[in-house]
Design an enzyme around this catalytic site. Structure first.
Site, short mmCIF file in Angstrom:
data_model
loop_
_atom_site.label_atom_id
_atom_site.label_comp_id
_atom_site.label_asym_id
_atom_site.label_seq_id
_atom_site.Cartn_x
_atom_site.Cartn_y
_atom_site.Cartn_z
N GLN A 88 0.84 -1.19 0.00
CA GLN A 88 0.00 0.00 0.00
C GLN A 88 0.88 1.25 0.00
O GLN A 88 1.77 1.39 0.83
CB GLN A 88 -0.90 -0.01 1.24
N ALA A 170 8.19 -22.06 -1.75
CA ALA A 170 8.30 -22.79 -0.48
C ALA A 170 9.72 -22.80 0.05
O ALA A 170 9.94 -22.78 1.27
CB ALA A 170 7.79 -24.22 -0.65
N ARG A 180 13.05 -15.86 11.03
CA ARG A 180 12.06 -15.00 11.68
C ARG A 180 11.20 -15.68 12.73
O ARG A 180 10.49 -14.99 13.47
CB ARG A 180 11.17 -14.36 10.61
#
Length: 235
Positions: A88, A170, A180
């Protein structure tokens, strides 16, 4: 934070098994696929996960819709370069209402909210002043507003929320989860990674059987920086 799976490769584990078996088969691709039973797919994909043969995983992809995350998270997420991102824009979308992420450590800190409100007020003031200037310079109102928010956005903080659509294959996802899902990852992107992992495990459980922080696979790779709590990360 909202995370949804928008699309993924159909029958992902079958495609991975087909691609891997093709490397070692004298049969045609169609014949190889015909011979793949559900049990064989399960066994073959599980074997690939165990031995770390990851290149066939690049044939399947997952597209996520992510909402309500900070620009700070975005900066970390896009470091994972083998992926596609649509974000965005602050150039085209005016922040009439400032939505922002609050770190857990600042949830009860009133000054944090006050600072965010001050910044937002300044952003709106700059936007209007610049728009008026550009209109006086001869630009139409639509052009003037676009140019105004393009420059006014420079005062917006990393805490501002954004929406992202991203696509990973993947293999890239496994790398993303390794880095993470770790306790040493920043809290917001760790939350995102765990949500994404929960989603893909439902779709391809054998492929992502060993996904997550390295300690899930038996050994922490952080050395002296280890969190000291590897067992708590095993999902």
């Amino acid at each position: 934070m909202k995370v949804v799976l928008l699309s993924h490769t159909p029958e992902p584990e079958k495609l991975v098994a087909s691609a891997a078996k093709n490397c070692y088969s004298s049969s045609t691709i169609a014949q190889t696929q015909e011979k793949l039973t559900d049990n064989e797919i399960h066994k073959f994909v599980s074997m690939l996960a165990e031995i770390g043969h990851e290149s066939p995983l690049e044939h399947i992809s997952f597209t996520f819709g992510i909402e309500g995350v900070s620009r700070s998270l975005l900066a970390q997420l896009t470091r994972h370069r083998i992926a596609s991102y649509s974000v965005q824009s602050q150039r085209y979308v005016k922040n009439n209402k400032l939505d922002f992420v609050t770190p857990p450590s600042l949830e009860n800190v009133n000054s944090y909210n006050c600072i965010m409100q001050t910044i937002h007020n300044l952003y709106l003031e700059l936007s209007e002043n610049l728009k008026e200037r550009y209109i006086n310079d001869g630009f139409n109102p639509k052009q003037a507003e676009k140019m105004a928010i393009e420059d006014a956005r420079y005062v917006l903080p990393n805490a501002c929320t954004t929406n992202i659509i991203c696509t990973f294959n993947a293999r890239s996802l496994l790398n993303f989860f390794t880095h993470r899902c770790c306790n040493r990852a920043q809290w917001e992107i760790r939350e995102l990674a765990n949500k994404m992992l929960d989603i893909v495990k439902e779709i391809a459980p054998n492929i992502f059987k060993y996904a997550g922080a390295p300690c899930v696979r038996g050994k922490c790779t952080e050395g002296k920086m280890t969190c000291g709590k590897p067992k708590q990360l095993i999902r």
